[in-house]
Write a protein that holds these residues in place. Structure first.
Motif, PDB file in Angstrom:
ATOM      1  N   THR A  73      -4.462   7.108  -2.463  1.00 15.32           N
ATOM      2  CA  THR A  73      -3.989   5.723  -1.317  1.00 15.32           C
ATOM      3  C   THR A  73      -4.384   5.060  -2.941  1.00 15.32           C
ATOM      4  O   THR A  73      -5.090   4.477  -3.373  1.00 15.32           O
ATOM      5  N   ILE A  74      -3.421   3.828  -2.964  1.00 17.97           N
ATOM      6  CA  ILE A  74      -2.666   2.815  -3.744  1.00 17.97           C
ATOM      7  C   ILE A  74      -2.399   1.617  -3.254  1.00 17.97           C
ATOM      8  O   ILE A  74      -1.858   1.454  -2.725  1.00 17.97           O
ATOM      9  N   SER A  75      -3.000   0.772  -3.813  1.00 19.36           N
ATOM     10  CA  SER A  75      -3.379  -0.481  -2.755  1.00 19.36           C
ATOM     11  C   SER A  75      -2.503  -2.058  -4.065  1.00 19.36           C
ATOM     12  O   SER A  75      -4.175  -1.449  -4.740  1.00 19.36           O
ATOM     13  N   MET A 134       0.860  -1.390  -0.093  1.00 18.21           N
ATOM     14  CA  MET A 134      -0.426   0.203  -0.144  1.00 18.21           C
ATOM     15  C   MET A 134       1.609   1.403  -0.239  1.00 18.21           C
ATOM     16  O   MET A 134       1.699   1.215   1.006  1.00 18.21           O
ATOM     17  N   VAL A 150       0.788   5.609  -0.218  1.00 14.02           N
ATOM     18  CA  VAL A 150       0.482   6.705   0.321  1.00 14.02           C
ATOM     19  C   VAL A 150       0.881   7.833   0.376  1.00 14.02           C
ATOM     20  O   VAL A 150       2.148   8.131   0.652  1.00 14.02           O
ATOM     21  N   SER A 198      -6.116  -1.130  -6.036  1.00 14.92           N
ATOM     22  CA  SER A 198      -7.215  -0.335  -5.328  1.00 14.92           C
ATOM     23  C   SER A 198      -7.020   0.988  -5.468  1.00 14.92           C
ATOM     24  O   SER A 198      -6.066   1.362  -5.122  1.00 14.92           O
ATOM     25  N   LEU A 199      -7.721   2.140  -5.573  1.00 18.42           N
ATOM     26  CA  LEU A 199      -7.736   3.731  -5.169  1.00 18.42           C
ATOM     27  C   LEU A 199      -8.394   3.909  -4.802  1.00 18.42           C
ATOM     28  O   LEU A 199      -9.331   4.159  -5.229  1.00 18.42           O
TER      29      LEU A 199
END
Lengths: 323, 323
Positions: B129-131, B44, B46, B85-86
């Motif tokens: 946030t990028i996961s 993740m 951030v 996931s964004l």
């Protein structure tokens, strides 16, 4: 203060009997059984958007897994492994280890109930954000897809709809619920039951399936679009709670029922010939399964009220950029 | 303004030839080849913590996948599928579609280069946030683990270390780099090369492996802990850039080299008998592979300077809750 590694070690490293290798290396290793495909889905929950920043951490841990289990249910897959990424505000880590303990309890409680192993994750500092990826198994070629609905299929839903949205509307002070109504509706919002067992039993019965996370109209709409068909739904046939029934004449309640979302029930279609089998399944699983309409040729979704008039709604479902 | 579904359709729905079913249902379906295990890892990122909020979106898209590819490399796995996931701030979606376009370009550019399919994801509104979760394949029982190091093993690293941390220190104004040095160090920070091909070639050669994301000392420390062994490393043997060499007498540069992190090079151990083979592999892959020390019995990690004196550092590596 806990370090990133402490957090993982203390709260998120548990045995993963269903994995070849669990938490603690650069990656986990899993091996699906022979003849099985792996179903993969991911959901991200953000404080202030999907939950209040002061939400009960135990319920939050539960729900962050439940919404992902629901995606497995909608595919007919057996959930087996999950990864969890957590961004946590610094003060929360510094002063509130109880938060982490309760969150982990909620998450693992549900995980153990479904024999799901947490096999990986990441913790970092940032605005409270929870991202779960779920992995499950489903027999090759058997998964329930959105694209399988055929004209003539019955449209079914599990459980009843709208209570989660009604509870949220109450918490947002857009509606006032009585104490008894709050008691009835709140569990749907905080601790939804993912229909994992049901989903697996629907393989071979259902022609198409989806879970209702964005609201019935939006999610059934996905089935219609993917299957290139139309549908007619009778609102009066949608099962709902006593609380919902009392509020139903109100437009807000109708919106909660049809487009509220956060239901995590299954919507599926099946040929008419399956009715008896599905009714038996409903009794076996002790989950209400209700026919609410029919698939037709063409395009579009029509919802009829008791008098047979078409119901028109402003919003069709939850969109994270239009609320 | 784009809806959640528009964003997915426009920017993140691309053919997934390596999947049974790609983006667009409740879950994707994948099937590993016979005899292969699935490696799973997640990271993740951030805004404000892992990258500046105004970072170049193309590089951010690239890097958010690269850090995950690096975990596959460290297992010797072939990366095959990813989910993304964004969480996106509302103004970014409303006014800046170019941001999404550039981010997707960076992400898919690297994904295509490694034949990785994006098979699922989630977009929502929230602090940037990028996961990413990555899935790869590795032959059963062959994955490179942290726990395989044995006394007598050589310790190797790929490439050179510290440039990413040096570039970051410059951007944080903790050090001043010359324009030529910035040119040399910045790509390591923004577009690290994940050692995917090398990782797969190390299967059967390396006894243990890890990727250097938190800094050499912390990550080699993980190998030592998991393998229950000790190590001696000679700092002078660690390959570094001309820029790093010029700054090396400074404590900050030593810290960047040994504990800076964000290198995404591989650190691995191998029996002495593999030296020739590994040197040949280095030539074949055109990647420097350098011996920097030796695994010993016992516990702990000692780093020696050119005079043979032990180097002591305040910080041992990057911890997201201690910076």
């Amino acid at each position: 203060m806990l370090s990133e590694f402490d957090i993982i070690r203390c709260y998120f490293s548990r045995p993963a009997p269903g994995a070849v290798l669990g938490v603690g290396d650069d990656a986990a290793l899993i091996k699906p059984a022979r003849g099985m495909e792996v179903a993969v889905s991911t959901d991200m929950l953000v404080a202030g958007r999907h939950f209040f920043a002061d939400a009960d951490p135990r319920k939050l841990g539960y729900k962050s897994l439940a919404v992902n289990l629901s995606d497995m249910a909608a595919m007919g897959a057996r959930p087996r492994w999950a990864t969890l990424s957590l961004a946590l505000p610094e003060p929360m880590v510094r002063t509130d280890e109880k938060w982490l303990e309760a969150f982990a309890d909620g998450f693992f409680g549900l995980a153990h109930a479904h024999q799901v192993d947490l096999v990986g994750g990441d913790t970092t500092c940032g605005p409270l954000t929870i991202s779960v990826t779920i992995l499950g198994e489903v027999a090759k070629g058997k998964a329930l897809r959105r694209s399988g609905a055929r004209p003539g299929d019955d449209i079914w839903i599990s459980g009843h709809l709208g209570d989660a949205a009604l509870a949220l509307a109450h918490e947002q002070r857009r509606i006032v619920l009585e104490p008894g109504e709050i008691m009835e509706c709140l569990p749907a919002l905080h601790t939804p039951a993912a229909r994992v067992g049901l989903g697996q039993r629907l393989i071979g019965l259902a022609a198409s399936a989806i879970d209702i996370s964005d609201g019935l109209l939006a999610d059934l709409g996905h089935i219609l679009k993917c299957s290139k068909v139309a549908a007619v739904v009778k609102m009066g046939d949608i099962r709902c709670s006593a609380s919902m029934k009392r509020h139903l004449p109100q437009p807000l309640a109708i919106e909660c029922l049809l487009a509220g979302g956060d239901d995590y029930e299954l919507c599926f279609t099946a040929p008419r010939a399956r009715r008896k089998t599905i009714e038996t399944l409903s009794l076996e699983q002790e989950i209400p399964l209700t026919r609410i309409g029919r698939i037709r040729e063409g395009g579009g979704l029509v919802v009829l009220d008791a008098a047979g008039n078409t119901i028109t709604l402003e919003t069709k479902g939850y969109d994270h950029f239009h609320v």
